[in-house]
Design an enzyme around this catalytic site. Structure first.
Site, PDB file in Angstrom:
ATOM      1  CB  SER A  24      25.116 -43.486  12.006  1.00  0.00           C
ATOM      2  OG  SER A  24      26.068 -44.021  11.107  1.00  0.00           O
ATOM      3  CG  ASN A 111      35.254 -51.669  13.402  1.00  0.00           C
ATOM      4  OD1 ASN A 111      34.146 -51.354  12.967  1.00  0.00           O
ATOM      5  ND2 ASN A 111      35.566 -52.898  13.770  1.00  0.00           N
ATOM      6  CB  THR A 156      29.335 -16.384  51.715  1.00  0.00           C
ATOM      7  OG1 THR A 156      28.963 -15.761  52.934  1.00  0.00           O
ATOM      8  CG2 THR A 156      30.722 -15.902  51.303  1.00  0.00           C
ATOM      9  CG  HIS A 157      26.100 -19.074  53.321  1.00  0.00           C
ATOM     10  ND1 HIS A 157      26.102 -20.453  53.410  1.00  0.00           N
ATOM     11  CD2 HIS A 157      27.291 -18.660  53.823  1.00  0.00           C
ATOM     12  CE1 HIS A 157      27.242 -20.851  53.955  1.00  0.00           C
ATOM     13  NE2 HIS A 157      27.982 -19.789  54.204  1.00  0.00           N
ATOM     14  CB  SER A 288       5.584 -11.656  28.969  1.00  0.00           C
ATOM     15  OG  SER A 288       4.252 -12.054  29.205  1.00  0.00           O
ATOM     16  CE  LYS A 294       7.817 -11.406  33.186  1.00  0.00           C
ATOM     17  NZ  LYS A 294       8.187 -11.985  34.425  1.00  0.00           N
ATOM     18  CG  ASN A 296      10.660 -12.436  30.861  1.00  0.00           C
ATOM     19  OD1 ASN A 296      10.546 -11.813  31.916  1.00  0.00           O
ATOM     20  ND2 ASN A 296       9.619 -12.884  30.181  1.00  0.00           N
ATOM     21  CD  GLU A 301      14.623 -17.350  32.570  1.00  0.00           C
ATOM     22  OE1 GLU A 301      14.200 -16.645  33.489  1.00  0.00           O
ATOM     23  OE2 GLU A 301      13.983 -17.534  31.512  1.00  0.00           O
ATOM     24  CE1 TYR A 328      32.133 -49.022  16.109  1.00  0.00           C
ATOM     25  CE2 TYR A 328      31.087 -51.055  15.382  1.00  0.00           C
ATOM     26  CZ  TYR A 328      31.072 -49.673  15.516  1.00  0.00           C
ATOM     27  OH  TYR A 328      29.998 -48.961  15.070  1.00  0.00           O
ATOM     28  CD  GLN A 333      25.584 -46.172  14.005  1.00  0.00           C
ATOM     29  OE1 GLN A 333      26.252 -46.760  13.178  1.00  0.00           O
ATOM     30  NE2 GLN A 333      24.264 -46.226  14.026  1.00  0.00           N
ATOM     31  CE  LYS A 336      30.799 -41.712  15.039  1.00  0.00           C
ATOM     32  NZ  LYS A 336      30.366 -42.909  15.803  1.00  0.00           N
TER      33      LYS A 336
HETATM   34  N1  ARG Z   1      28.316 -45.903  11.534  1.00  0.00           N
HETATM   35  C1  ARG Z   1      29.077 -46.865  12.293  1.00  0.00           C
HETATM   36  C2  ARG Z   1      29.645 -46.156  13.555  1.00  0.00           C
HETATM   37  O1  ARG Z   1      29.574 -44.967  13.656  1.00  0.00           O
HETATM   38  C3  ARG Z   1      30.059 -47.466  11.424  1.00  0.00           C
HETATM   39  C4  ARG Z   1      30.789 -48.636  11.969  1.00  0.00           C
HETATM   40  C5  ARG Z   1      30.222 -49.888  11.602  1.00  0.00           C
HETATM   41  N2  ARG Z   1      31.194 -50.902  11.808  1.00  0.00           N
HETATM   42  C6  ARG Z   1      30.853 -52.187  11.894  1.00  0.00           C
HETATM   43  N3  ARG Z   1      31.805 -53.020  12.165  1.00  0.00           N
HETATM   44  N4  ARG Z   1      29.620 -52.561  11.779  1.00  0.00           N
HETATM   45  O2  ARG Z   1      30.090 -46.784  14.491  1.00  0.00           O
END
Ligand code: ARG
Length: 451
Positions: A24, A111, A156-157, A288, A294, A296, A301, A328, A333, A336
């Site tokens: 990650s 964790n 409205t509408h 464009s 144009k 735009n 958008e 966990y 993961q 994120k």
């Molecule tokens: N990169 C992991 C996450 O964002 C780390 C956690 C990993 N923990 C584990 N018990 N394998 O969740």
């Protein structure tokens, strides 16, 4: 792959496919400064609890601080061969302070690190979002000030409804942004920076040691500092497995994006040739490749389109979390990217919209033309009859018939004779009615709204 935070129980090396698949670091490097702050706090806890000697704590703290400064100076380079940012920082620390680094992980698990640093990231991001939203509101404020007395047809509408002040229309968006801000405030306060969960079962360190004042680690945030203090987790399992706060931010961002999207949509419609109410500055529009004429509203958008992606991120995480057993699991993961992406996207939208709002020019003559439409004042005619003692439903019907006659015979109400009007109601007095087809009279007759 760099050194891992685990490995002792394995007799074979991890398959490179697994390493690549589980990594990650590509995105969680964005947690670096929050992970480092968490580690500095953890050093303090370990020292107070007797797990680190003063000298060891000082060395660890110094090492962490120097990496933190690198992050702040833009000199931090995450090693993409590491499993994640937490591993990477541990390796960097070891390179700087030597073997004492191996004591940092005492009574802590990734964790907890992940949950803690994501919570802290969220708190800082909320503050940033609130600044972005405040800047957008202040650009709206300037526009409101510039066109303070301008009146536009209200819809409205998507049909002509009643005349309204442009400022009231814009204030409607200010109200939405105020609610967005209140939602973010609530989420900010609700996020508790908990520690002491260990992997899930708690640690041998007494609860009291986890109550750390973070003020000494975070300068310049006096106002909200109490909300940055660390506390012992009330429930260690929940502390590592809760991602409600991410879902709450994503849902607040979905609502905020919906507001921005509606605003964008209104401006897109108003800037069409058919409406011609507003002109967006050249610097905030695009052209464009084929049609030279144009200009735009691509920015608007994209703001409208992006709302779908923010909703998608909310749905993605809700769906991920619904089947995750306590505590966990690695699925988590995956919170994120949707989180980072949505926050960065909304921040950039608030910025670009603040700029765009500053270039808007409303076309007074064009709007005036539209305000001549008598239908915008039909409700005022109803109030007029009500003022003369006619029950509302009867007045509504009477004016309805008058409007139908006007459209059927293509004759403006103001051009009708007194005797033509008398056929609908003898309460109509032509001289009095003529005054009602005036946008200013119409908006000023509304006393229930704040002036
Ligand atoms: N990169 C992991 C996450 O964002 C780390 C956690 C990993 N923990 C584990 N018990 N394998 O969740």
């Amino acid at each position: 792959m760099t050194k891992k935070l685990w490995g002792g129980r394995f007799s074979k090396k991890t398959d490179p496919l697994v390493e690549e698949f589980t990594k990650s670091i590509y995105y969680d490097y964005k947690l670096s400064e929050y992970d480092l702050l968490g580690s500095m706090i953890h050093v303090e806890i370990l020292r107070n609890a007797g797990y680190l000697k003063a000298g060891e704590a000082a060395r660890l703290y110094k090492g962490l601080k120097s990496i933190y400064e690198d992050v702040k100076n833009g000199e931090f380079k995450p090693d993409e061969r590491s499993e994640d940012i937490h591993t990477d920082i541990q390796n960097k620390l070891e390179a700087r302070v030597g073997s004492v680094a191996s004591k940092l992980h005492t009574a802590r698990s990734r964790n907890e690190q992940v949950a803690f640093s994501t919570r802290l990231y969220c708190k800082f991001s909320i503050l940033e979002l609130q600044v972005g939203a405040a800047n957008f509101v202040s650009s709206l404020g300037k526009l409101i000030h510039k066109y303070e007395d301008m009146i536009i047809p209200g819809y409205t509408h998507m049909q002509h409804a009643q005349a309204v002040y442009l400022r009231d229309y814009l204030f409607a968006y200010v109200e939405m942004l105020k609610r967005d801000n209140a939602r973010l405030n609530y989420i900010f306060k609700a996020i508790k920076l908990t520690m002491g969960a260990g992997a899930l079962a708690g640690t041998p360190i007494k609860r009291d040691y986890y109550n750390v004042k973070v003020s000494k680690f975070l300068k310049g945030l006096e106002e909200s500092i109490e909300f940055f203090d660390v506390q012992a987790a009330d429930n260690s399992i929940d502390s590592v497995s809760d991602r409600d706060f991410v879902i709450e931010i994503l849902s607040a961002l979905s609502i905020l994006s919906m507001h921005l999207s509606r605003f964008a949509e209104d401006l897109i419609i108003w800037s069409t040739k058919e409406f011609g109410f507003v002109d967006i500055g050249d610097s905030f529009t695009t052209g464009s490749s084929l049609m030279p004429q144009k200009k735009n509203p691509d920015v608007l958008e994209l703001v409208r389109g992006n709302a779908g992606r923010v909703y998608g991120n909310l749905v993605s995480l809700l769906t991920t979390m619904k089947g995750v057993p306590l505590s966990y699991d690695r699925d988590m993961q995956l919170d994120k990217e949707p989180l980072f992406y949505s926050i960065e996207l909304v921040l950039s939208e608030l910025k670009v919209l603040s700029g765009l709002v500053g270039t808007l020019k409303f076309n007074k003559d064009r709007i005036k033309e539209e305000l001549k439409d008598e239908s915008l004042y039909a409700a005022d005619l109803v109030y007029y009859l009500v003022g003369k003692g006619m029950p509302f439903a009867k007045a509504h019907e009477t004016v309805g018939k008058l409007v139908r006659y006007s459209t059927d015979y293509s004759i403006q109400i103001k051009d009708m004779t007194q005797s033509q009007m008398d056929k609908f109601s003898e309460k109509f007095v032509k001289n009095e009615i003529l005054k009602l087809f005036d946008p200013e009279v119409s908006v000023k007759s509304k006393k229930s709204i704040r002036r």
